[in-house]
Design an enzyme around this catalytic site. Sequence first.
Site, mmCIF file in Angstrom:
data_model
loop_
_atom_site.group_PDB
_atom_site.id
_atom_site.type_symbol
_atom_site.label_atom_id
_atom_site.label_comp_id
_atom_site.label_asym_id
_atom_site.label_seq_id
_atom_site.Cartn_x
_atom_site.Cartn_y
_atom_site.Cartn_z
ATOM 1 N N GLY A 169 -1.103 6.155 8.529
ATOM 2 C CA GLY A 169 -1.795 7.081 7.636
ATOM 3 C C GLY A 169 -2.507 8.167 8.424
ATOM 4 N N GLY A 170 -3.781 8.357 8.106
ATOM 5 C CA GLY A 170 -4.560 9.430 8.723
ATOM 6 C C GLY A 170 -4.640 9.323 10.234
ATOM 7 N N GLY A 404 22.970 32.367 27.742
ATOM 8 C CA GLY A 404 21.564 32.507 27.362
ATOM 9 C C GLY A 404 20.688 31.501 28.068
ATOM 10 N N ALA A 405 21.271 30.360 28.406
ATOM 11 C CA ALA A 405 20.475 29.327 29.076
ATOM 12 C C ALA A 405 20.019 29.798 30.456
ATOM 13 C CB ALA A 405 21.282 28.038 29.175
HETATM 14 C C1 HXC Z 1 -9.983 -1.328 5.382
HETATM 15 C C2 HXC Z 1 -8.419 -2.556 6.509
HETATM 16 C C3 HXC Z 1 -7.535 -1.476 6.494
HETATM 17 C C4 HXC Z 1 -7.944 -0.271 5.882
HETATM 18 C C5 HXC Z 1 -6.581 -3.104 7.512
HETATM 19 N N1 HXC Z 1 -7.794 -3.535 7.138
HETATM 20 N N2 HXC Z 1 -6.391 -1.842 7.134
HETATM 21 N N3 HXC Z 1 -9.636 -2.473 5.958
HETATM 22 N N4 HXC Z 1 -9.183 -0.219 5.350
HETATM 23 N N5 HXC Z 1 -7.175 0.793 5.869
HETATM 24 C C6 HXC Z 1 -8.356 -4.859 7.388
HETATM 25 C C7 HXC Z 1 -7.697 -5.967 6.592
HETATM 26 O O1 HXC Z 1 -8.318 -6.073 5.363
HETATM 27 C C8 HXC Z 1 -7.962 -7.160 7.480
HETATM 28 O O2 HXC Z 1 -9.296 -7.564 7.291
HETATM 29 C C9 HXC Z 1 -7.879 -6.604 8.865
HETATM 30 O O3 HXC Z 1 -8.094 -5.188 8.745
HETATM 31 C C10 HXC Z 1 -6.550 -6.816 9.523
HETATM 32 O O4 HXC Z 1 -5.538 -6.394 8.633
HETATM 33 P P1 HXC Z 1 -4.218 -7.249 8.359
HETATM 34 O O5 HXC Z 1 -3.517 -6.615 7.214
HETATM 35 O O6 HXC Z 1 -4.579 -8.701 8.256
HETATM 36 O O7 HXC Z 1 -3.430 -7.030 9.716
HETATM 37 P P2 HXC Z 1 -1.879 -6.891 9.965
HETATM 38 O O8 HXC Z 1 -1.130 -7.937 9.187
HETATM 39 O O9 HXC Z 1 -1.705 -6.853 11.446
HETATM 40 O O10 HXC Z 1 -1.455 -5.484 9.342
HETATM 41 C C11 HXC Z 1 -1.955 -4.302 9.873
HETATM 42 C C12 HXC Z 1 -1.675 -3.098 8.926
HETATM 43 C C13 HXC Z 1 -2.181 -3.465 7.505
HETATM 44 C C14 HXC Z 1 -0.156 -2.863 8.871
HETATM 45 C C15 HXC Z 1 -2.335 -1.882 9.520
HETATM 46 O O11 HXC Z 1 -3.533 -3.921 7.612
HETATM 47 C C16 HXC Z 1 -2.138 -2.324 6.580
HETATM 48 O O12 HXC Z 1 -1.082 -2.004 6.036
HETATM 49 N N6 HXC Z 1 -3.289 -1.708 6.343
HETATM 50 C C17 HXC Z 1 -3.380 -0.621 5.400
HETATM 51 C C18 HXC Z 1 -2.760 0.621 5.948
HETATM 52 C C19 HXC Z 1 -2.996 1.773 5.056
HETATM 53 O O13 HXC Z 1 -2.299 1.909 4.028
HETATM 54 N N7 HXC Z 1 -4.030 2.561 5.369
HETATM 55 C C20 HXC Z 1 -4.444 3.673 4.522
HETATM 56 C C21 HXC Z 1 -3.531 4.810 4.854
HETATM 57 S S1 HXC Z 1 -3.891 6.196 3.929
HETATM 58 P P3 HXC Z 1 -9.782 -9.068 7.559
HETATM 59 O O14 HXC Z 1 -11.174 -9.089 7.036
HETATM 60 O O15 HXC Z 1 -8.838 -9.944 6.815
HETATM 61 O O16 HXC Z 1 -9.713 -9.262 9.035
HETATM 62 C C22 HXC Z 1 -4.652 7.190 4.992
HETATM 63 C C23 HXC Z 1 -4.927 8.511 4.407
HETATM 64 C C24 HXC Z 1 -5.643 9.407 5.364
HETATM 65 O O17 HXC Z 1 -4.925 6.860 6.085
HETATM 66 C C25 HXC Z 1 -5.025 10.747 5.323
HETATM 67 C C26 HXC Z 1 -5.817 11.725 6.161
HETATM 68 C C27 HXC Z 1 -4.977 12.886 6.496
#
Ligand code: HXC
Length: 510
Positions: A169-170, A404-405
Amino acid sequence: MQKILEELEKRRARARLGGGEKRIAAQHAKGKLTARERIDLLLDEGSFEEFDIFVEHRAHDFGMADQRIPGDGVVTGWGTIGGRTVFVFSKDFTVFGGSLSGAHAQKIVKVQRQAMKVGAPLIGLFDAGGARIQEGVESLAGYADIFLENTLASGVIPQISVIMGPCAGGDVYSPAITDFIFMVRDTSYMYVTGPDVVKAVTGETVTHEDLGGASIHCVKSGVADGAFDNDLEALSQVRRLIEFLPASNREKAPARKSFDEPDREEPSLDTLVPLDNDRPYDIKELILKVVDEADFFEISAEYAKNIVCGFGRMDGETAGFVANQPMALAGVLDMDASRKAARFVRFCDAFNIPIVTFVDVPGFMPGTRQEYGGLIKHGAKLLYAYAEATVPKVTLITRKAYGGAYDVMSSKHLRGDINYAWPTAEIAVMGAKGAVEIIFRADAADPEKLKAREAEYRDRFANPFVAASLGYIDDVILPHETRRRIARALKSLKSKELTNPWKKHGNIPL
Ligand code: HXC
């Protein structure tokens, strides 16, 4: 007082524990180090000064009021590499998955600004799940603040990103603006949207690795500039890279005493180019034999292998090397090679690093894939990058410099300062065979006649002397003396002064 000190230490210990023992163990079980362990390996021992260890997020929703972890998922501060100051932030996956809150973003922005004020490189270590989902727009605002600082810092301080876990994501756009992105094989991946979203939107099923692993970004997309086997190797290679680079655009790269004599001769280079001009040879052999102590830091080694880019030193001083690679696609310039080299040339120019170019290029890659993909614009990027570069530019044509290269590859016409050729150089509009087939199309039915024409064309153009007689080549040099001639050329150009016409900024063909 004792009690106050104990309280301070207690608070620090709490912060250092991040998301707790269990999550740290899970991190280790995945083969990853923690945010703090990474910083310790990156920086000189004991040099890390941490900022904002007590910062906490400000969210209340979704139970966040009860979950405050000091540091809030990112460790920030500064330290030294080889005694030189660098600023660093390291995402802590054990704290809310390293996700970005408003407070977390402010910590990063603080080191970004500090690095700019001081004029020192910024290194970001990524291991994070994107925007803090519980925070919403504050998190999005935080990302934009970081992107802005990255953009303002571009070309002012070197910025390096290392992807050491998820980067989703971001989180992807800050690295994308920085100068170099490195990844750790098998444990890191980068993408704008993950496999679940991909499945929902496009119906495609794809793994994390196939969507954004090092095997994709360092080989196919070119988003990242190098892959390493583990955290330790990645961090030690970043240390090595930093030693090649200046602290900012206000400085020159540090000189390092070399025990490799600048006038060392390399007789084996006399036979590097095969007699048959269609046979490949490894241009990296030339680079390794020319640079100090064969120490070459290659950028994007696995992507667009038909061009080689990287840093080496000549007589102790950093130079950027760009070289066509006859071992891959005969060294042709295609879209990917043009983009890769253009970005590298611009980095060198922004940071006062002289550019040495080795040319053996049969031209631009023909074909619909290339034309549909915008070869014209991508090739123009490299042309533009060389043309606008004002740093010292030394060029050596080893063999082919066709069409050209020839112009693009740091020719005299694009303000190449010193342009050499080996006696094996062939500087022409195209190879003899292709040329004859076009200009003597009438003789197509007579292979003997064509052969004679080809020999005539080769005799006339397949050499460096026509270009040398016009002054486009400053000298035809012997291969074994290449190191000495390039080292001397760079030395003579040390005080070079050249500025481009004033402008707000150019409009590079993006
Ligand atoms: C809050 C988060 C989080 C998030 C993970 N966690 N991502 N908490 N915000 N974005 C937390 C989980 O709840 C979990 O907490 C711990 O981090 C570990 O995550 P897991 O899922 O257990 O780990 P894993 O299986 O290794 O997977 C990692 C991951 C997955 C693939 C990154 O966590 C995931 O898909 N996260 C969401 C990604 C996402 O969609 N982000 C938002 C993108 S949008 P606990 O308490 O259980 O340890 C974005 C927009 C911005 O970013 C745009 C700006 C330009």
